[in-house]
Each structure stands twice: as structure tokens, then as C-alpha cells.
Design a protein around this motif. Structure first.
Motif, short mmCIF file in Angstrom:
data_model
loop_
_atom_site.label_atom_id
_atom_site.label_comp_id
_atom_site.label_asym_id
_atom_site.label_seq_id
_atom_site.Cartn_x
_atom_site.Cartn_y
_atom_site.Cartn_z
N GLN A 114 23.77 -28.18 -47.40
CA GLN A 114 22.98 -26.97 -47.19
C GLN A 114 21.54 -27.42 -46.97
O GLN A 114 20.82 -27.72 -47.91
N ALA A 163 31.46 -21.09 -49.67
CA ALA A 163 30.42 -22.04 -50.03
C ALA A 163 31.01 -23.22 -50.79
O ALA A 163 30.62 -24.38 -50.58
N PHE A 193 24.17 -24.60 -43.19
CA PHE A 193 24.87 -25.83 -43.52
C PHE A 193 24.92 -26.78 -42.33
O PHE A 193 25.10 -26.36 -41.18
N THR A 210 25.60 -21.05 -40.28
CA THR A 210 25.20 -20.31 -41.47
C THR A 210 26.41 -20.09 -42.37
O THR A 210 27.57 -20.21 -41.91
N LEU A 211 26.15 -19.73 -43.62
CA LEU A 211 27.25 -19.43 -44.53
C LEU A 211 28.07 -18.25 -44.01
O LEU A 211 29.30 -18.25 -44.10
#
Length: 320
Positions: free
Chosen positions: A42, A32, A48, A21-22
Motif C-alpha cells: 500500500q 485488503a 496498492f 485502488t482498494l
């Protein structure tokens, strides 16, 4: 950060699955824009894929769970056809053939279906099973979620039949989940359930035969109706030992929500027979499958104890 410089994820990018995940990326000092500069994808909102090209089936499953924000043991789990594929159902499509991965979450979660992930909500999340290290809905629940999306009668029938025939779960558990999901108003589901119950009973009866013969119990009369002489029909049982007045009934009932067991036909029959001195043993298909030795001991004990009881009323025994 220099996009050409190594990012602090070297220990992760070589592992499988490469999905984060971010928020997880930020924990490693990656923003990001840094992720975009590395040509990572993404594939879901906030999730991602750390390599170019399409995700593997395993990465799709992990990405779906990460998107659902799984933080506790029962907060999100794979369900539906994807779950059945993980359980190795032959009648379920391969994971690579599924357009959507179904994820079961609590109805308190604010999520939407997106990007190949279908969110299914429930008031009471079941306890997930661990399959290949992933949280997966129990088979009966996964079946109900799969059937809810299917209109092909043959596919529904094959899935339900395989669940019972392969020993994944008992018919009563499947019917209970289909009832809760309000799927028994669909004709093709009702037809499949009728076949399921018939097949489940046949399998359970065969296991009862094996139990009696495999554990060398006295041979009963099989599948008979019991009546009082010149009196009313008392009910059918799956096995009956007339000399000991012991009956075995396979309990394949699928309780409905709100059913009062005190008024069920099964309880009335049991009470009537026991008032006449008959010992009635109820055995579920699951007990026959998982604990046959224990059930054989229960029957043997009842047969042995009959010598210490008052003689039972005389009953007429008729084939059913």
C-alpha cells in the motif's frame, strides 16, 4: 480466500503500471488482507502496488492520480515539476529525482498531502492536456505551481525561459498564472519575469521580421515612434508602412485581473492613431508562431486597402 490460490488479477499483474485502488481490487474479489498476503504494497492510502520493490516513475504518477480519486476529466491532474518533466523540460528534474508528485485538484476535494504526493488546490481547474496518456496541467499553470515551491532564482529563470524559447507557451500566459498565484511579490520571480518578457518580445520581433520577408510583404520601417509635426508623441509601433499608413504592433501584454481594457494604454494609442487615419494591426506572439500565413494575409489586405481610404494625417516617424 486461500492466499496461495491464484487471485483473479492475472490479466492485470502482468501489465504496466501495476497500481490499483482498494476499491478496484474489491471489484476483482480481493480484500485488503488478500492484498497483504500477496506481498503487495500500500504505497498511498487506499492505493496498492501489485509487485514487491519500489514503484516506477510511471507507477508513482498513476498512484498519485488514483489517490486523488480522479473520476472526471478535470478532477485531478499532474502539475508542478512532475508535469514539466512530462513535457520534457530540460530545466526540470527527472521524475526519479522528485520527492513529491504535485496533483492539482478542485478546492472542493477533501484530500491531504501524503506519502510523496502534494495536493494543490484551485478554485477553477483548467482543462488538462494528455501527455503520455496522463492528465497534465497546461504548461503555464504547471509552471506557476512549480515556481511556488522554488526559491532558487536560477532555476526559476531557466524554467520560464525554456517555456517561451521552446514554444510551450507565450509569456503573457505565464505572467497571468503567476499573477493569479500571487507570486509576483517575490523578488526572484519578478527578476525572472522581466527576463522572460524581454526574451519573449525578442522572439516575437524575429518572427515578425520572418513574416514580412518570408511572405514577400513590402519592407516597412522597423521599431519606430510616431508623432504629429510639432505635436505630442503618439506611441511606438513595431513596423510601419508610411505610404499606406499601416502599423503593426506585437501585443505582448499580460492582462491583470480586473483590468479595464478601455483604459489601457494600448487601446488609447490605437484609438489615437486610427483617428488620424492609421490602420493599426495587433498581432500576438502566438499568432505569429502558429498562424503566420494568416497574419501575413491580414497585413497584405490592409496595405492593399489603403488606396481606397482617405489619406492619413502626416506623421513624423522617428527611430525608437
Amino acid at each position: 480466500m486461500n492466499h496461495n490460490a491464484p487471485l483473479p488479477l492475472t490479466h492485470l499483474t502482468g501489465s504496466r503500471p501495476r497500481v490499483l485502488t482498494l476499491a478496484q481490487l474489491r471489484e476483482h474479489g480481493v480484500s485488503a488482507s488478500d492484498a497483504a498476503g500477496r506481498a503487495w504494497q500500500q504505497i498511498l492510502p487506499g492505493v496498492f502496488l501489485l509487485h514487491p520493490g519500489p514503484p516506477t516513475s510511471e507507477e508513482r504518477l498513476h498512484a498519485a492520480l488514483l489517490y486523488a480519486g480522479r473520476r472526471t476529466a478535470d478532477e485531478a491532474m499532474i502539475t508542478g515539476l512532475a508535469a514539466l518533466a512530462l513535457y520534457r523540460f530540460g530545466a526540470a528534474p527527472a521524475l526519479t529525482a522528485l520527492a513529491d508528485i504535485d496533483v492539482l485538484v478542485s478546492n472542493t476535494r477533501r484530500l491531504r498531502s501524503t506519502g510523496g504526493v502534494r495536493i494543490i488546490r484551485t478554485h477553477t481547474p483548467p482543462r488538462p492536456m494528455q501527455v503520455t496518456g496522463l492528465p497534465v496541467a497546461p504548461v503555464a499553470r504547471a509552471l506557476a505551481d512549480a515556481v511556488a515551491q522554488l526559491s532558487d532564482a536560477a532555476t526559476v529563470r531557466r524554467l520560464l525561459s525554456e517555456a517561451v524559447r521552446a514554444g510551450h507557451c507565450e509569456p503573457a500566459a505565464v505572467v497571468r498564472e503567476l499573477t493569479v498565484a500571487r507570486l509576483l511579490n517575490r523578488p526572484h520571480v519578478v527578476d525572472a519575469v522581466e527576463s522572460l518578457l524581454a526574451e519573449g518580445r525578442a522572439i516575437a520581433e524575429d518572427r515578425l521580421y520572418q513574416l514580412v520577408r518570408g511572405y514577400e510583404l513590402p519592407e516597412p520601417v522597423w521599431n519606430v515612434d510616431l508623432r504629429l509635426p510639432g505635436g505630442p508623441h503618439l506611441g511606438g509601433v513595431d513596423a510601419y508602412w508610411p505610404d499606406q499608413a499601416v502599423a503593426v504592433e506585437i501585443d505582448t501584454r499580460a492582462p491583470r485581473q480586473g483590468e479595464d481594457e478601455q483604459w489601457s494604454e494600448t487601446v488609447r494609442k490605437r484609438d489615437a492613431l486610427e483617428r488620424l487615419g492609421v490602420t493599426v494591426i495587433h498581432i500576438t506572439p502566438r499568432k505569429l508562431r502558429d498562424w503566420p500565413e494568416q497574419q501575413a494575409a491580414v497585413v497584405r489586405t490592409a496595405l492593399t486597402a489603403s488606396v481606397d481610404r482617405e489619406p492619413a494625417a502626416y506623421l513624423v516617424v522617428l527611430p525608437r
